[in-house]
Scaffold this motif. Structure first.
Motif, PDB file in Angstrom:
ATOM      1  N   UNK A 103       0.849  -1.196   0.000  1.00  0.00           N
ATOM      2  CA  UNK A 103       0.000   0.000   0.000  1.00  0.00           C
ATOM      3  C   UNK A 103       0.883   1.243   0.000  1.00  0.00           C
ATOM      4  N   UNK A 104       1.987   1.203   0.761  1.00  0.00           N
ATOM      5  CA  UNK A 104       2.908   2.342   0.760  1.00  0.00           C
ATOM      6  C   UNK A 104       3.575   2.496  -0.596  1.00  0.00           C
ATOM      7  N   UNK A 105       3.921   1.350  -1.195  1.00  0.00           N
ATOM      8  CA  UNK A 105       4.574   1.375  -2.523  1.00  0.00           C
ATOM      9  C   UNK A 105       3.638   1.969  -3.574  1.00  0.00           C
ATOM     10  N   UNK A 106       2.371   1.588  -3.530  1.00  0.00           N
ATOM     11  CA  UNK A 106       1.417   2.040  -4.562  1.00  0.00           C
ATOM     12  C   UNK A 106       1.390   3.562  -4.641  1.00  0.00           C
ATOM     13  N   UNK A 107       1.523   4.208  -3.507  1.00  0.00           N
ATOM     14  CA  UNK A 107       1.459   5.688  -3.483  1.00  0.00           C
ATOM     15  C   UNK A 107       2.602   6.306  -4.289  1.00  0.00           C
ATOM     16  N   UNK A 108       3.671   5.505  -4.490  1.00  0.00           N
ATOM     17  CA  UNK A 108       4.826   6.037  -5.241  1.00  0.00           C
ATOM     18  C   UNK A 108       4.778   5.658  -6.724  1.00  0.00           C
ATOM     19  N   UNK A 109       3.755   4.908  -7.109  1.00  0.00           N
ATOM     20  CA  UNK A 109       3.643   4.602  -8.540  1.00  0.00           C
ATOM     21  C   UNK A 109       3.146   5.881  -9.226  1.00  0.00           C
TER      22      UNK A 109
ATOM     23  N   UNK B  88      -5.185   9.661  -8.401  1.00  0.00           N
ATOM     24  CA  UNK B  88      -6.525   9.068  -8.523  1.00  0.00           C
ATOM     25  C   UNK B  88      -7.329   9.405  -7.258  1.00  0.00           C
ATOM     26  N   UNK B  89      -8.630   9.288  -7.364  1.00  0.00           N
ATOM     27  CA  UNK B  89      -9.459   9.516  -6.166  1.00  0.00           C
ATOM     28  C   UNK B  89      -9.177   8.408  -5.155  1.00  0.00           C
ATOM     29  N   UNK B  90      -9.458   8.702  -3.896  1.00  0.00           N
ATOM     30  CA  UNK B  90      -9.209   7.704  -2.844  1.00  0.00           C
ATOM     31  C   UNK B  90     -10.014   6.437  -3.101  1.00  0.00           C
ATOM     32  N   UNK B  91     -11.226   6.639  -3.596  1.00  0.00           N
ATOM     33  CA  UNK B  91     -12.093   5.483  -3.896  1.00  0.00           C
ATOM     34  C   UNK B  91     -11.435   4.613  -4.979  1.00  0.00           C
ATOM     35  N   UNK B  92     -10.882   5.242  -6.003  1.00  0.00           N
ATOM     36  CA  UNK B  92     -10.265   4.477  -7.099  1.00  0.00           C
ATOM     37  C   UNK B  92      -8.955   3.849  -6.647  1.00  0.00           C
ATOM     38  N   UNK B  93      -8.218   4.544  -5.784  1.00  0.00           N
ATOM     39  CA  UNK B  93      -6.992   3.939  -5.253  1.00  0.00           C
ATOM     40  C   UNK B  93      -7.350   2.652  -4.494  1.00  0.00           C
TER      41      UNK B  93
ATOM     42  N   UNK C 208     -11.930  -0.152   6.426  1.00  0.00           N
ATOM     43  CA  UNK C 208     -11.449   0.961   7.242  1.00  0.00           C
ATOM     44  C   UNK C 208      -9.932   1.096   7.184  1.00  0.00           C
ATOM     45  N   UNK C 209      -9.238  -0.072   7.326  1.00  0.00           N
ATOM     46  CA  UNK C 209      -7.768   0.014   7.484  1.00  0.00           C
ATOM     47  C   UNK C 209      -7.138   0.527   6.190  1.00  0.00           C
TER      48      UNK C 209
ATOM     49  N   UNK D 110      -4.889   3.848   5.733  1.00  0.00           N
ATOM     50  CA  UNK D 110      -3.485   3.761   5.280  1.00  0.00           C
ATOM     51  C   UNK D 110      -3.263   4.640   4.058  1.00  0.00           C
ATOM     52  N   UNK D 111      -4.273   4.668   3.164  1.00  0.00           N
ATOM     53  CA  UNK D 111      -4.113   5.485   1.951  1.00  0.00           C
ATOM     54  C   UNK D 111      -4.241   6.962   2.278  1.00  0.00           C
ATOM     55  N   UNK D 112      -5.045   7.255   3.321  1.00  0.00           N
ATOM     56  CA  UNK D 112      -5.308   8.666   3.604  1.00  0.00           C
ATOM     57  C   UNK D 112      -4.126   9.342   4.292  1.00  0.00           C
ATOM     58  N   UNK D 113      -3.593   8.647   5.316  1.00  0.00           N
ATOM     59  CA  UNK D 113      -2.519   9.391   6.015  1.00  0.00           C
ATOM     60  C   UNK D 113      -1.254   9.315   5.175  1.00  0.00           C
ATOM     61  N   UNK D 114      -0.378  10.266   5.338  1.00  0.00           N
ATOM     62  CA  UNK D 114       0.775  10.419   4.439  1.00  0.00           C
ATOM     63  C   UNK D 114       1.709   9.240   4.515  1.00  0.00           C
ATOM     64  N   UNK D 115       2.984   9.497   4.217  1.00  0.00           N
ATOM     65  CA  UNK D 115       3.884   8.338   4.235  1.00  0.00           C
ATOM     66  C   UNK D 115       4.229   8.053   5.680  1.00  0.00           C
TER      67      UNK D 115
END
Lengths: 219, 15
Positions: free
Chosen positions: A42-48, A54-59, B5-6, B10-15
């Motif tokens: 999940x952390x890696x995806x944010x760096x793609x 994308x919207x949070x829903x689409x992510x 929820x989780x 995780x996606x919402x808060x930053x790195x």
């Protein structure tokens, strides 16, 4: 090159050594590892590139559909130099017999099929990280809101793959096609893995972390 | 959203 830069580092299993039963120890170690891999993924995806816009829903939709394909690709890539063993983590190799006794034999054979396919293609690191990003973008989730932006992300990644192949593998003009044609087997293998862990959850003998359960629910 | 929820957090808060 950006994807290679943001590729997560090595991951290590942490077996619970006072678990006497070998099979339970394998499955417990595996489930604990997968939960940590999910956090890393999940952390890696944010760096793609293009994913965080994308919207949070689409992510969420892309990750909920693609997470097992991403994990499978990691295991398969790590297993390329192995000899019929699965490098689930740097310090956690699973051979055929261990998989058989812990109920993972079918998963072992489908994963090895994929390993053999990528070994034959001599997939390199750049191709591996690009395919992983493509698995994320191409996850065919049924709950995408903004299809345009997801298709745009797919096109950018496809472009990156084509540019790379043209420069680094000019000897084979069909190489990007060969790599894309591995995605169906990747999808099939990931689905088998999801089925396996849903069964393990139903049996209720192995502790599974909440994130892992939540992501299984999403499949 | 509620069920996932989780992942949402995780996606919402930053790195």
């Amino acid at each position: 090159s950006h994807l290679v830069l943001v590729e997560p580092g090595e991951i290590f299993a942490s077996p619970d050594l006072d678990l006497q039963d070998g099979d339970l120890r394998i499955l417990t170690t595996l489930c604990e590892l997968i939960n940590r891999e999910l956090l890393v993924t999940i952390g890696w995806a944010k760096h793609v590139p293009g994913f965080s816009v994308l919207s949070l829903v689409d992510q969420m939709a892309l990750l909920q559909s693609a997470w097992m394909e991403i994990l499978v690709l990691g295991i398969v890539y790590r297993s390329l130099p192995m000899n019929d063993e699965l490098a689930v983590a740097e310090n956690f190799l699973l051979g055929r017999e261990q998989c058989r006794s812990s109920g993972l034999l079918n998963l072992h054979s489908v994963l090895l099929q994929l390993v053999r396919k990528y070994r034959k293609t001599k997939v390199d690191k750049e191709e591996f990280v690009t395919l992983k990003a493509m698995a994320l973008a191409n996850s065919d989730s049924s709950s995408i809101e903004n299809m345009e932006s997801v298709l745009h992300l797919q096109d950018r990644l496809h472009e990156a793959l084509q540019d790379y192949e043209r420069e680094q593998h000019s000897e084979d003009p069909h190489r990007s096609g060969k790599l894309l044609m591995t995605l169906p087997l990747l999808r099939q293998t990931a689905n088998e893995a999801v089925r396996t862990f849903c069964q393990i959850r139903l049996e209720g003998r192995i502790p599974m972390h909440k994130l892992f359960l939540e992501m299984l629910d999403a499949k | 959203q509620e069920k996932h929820r989780i992942l949402h957090k995780l996606l919402q808060n930053g790195n």
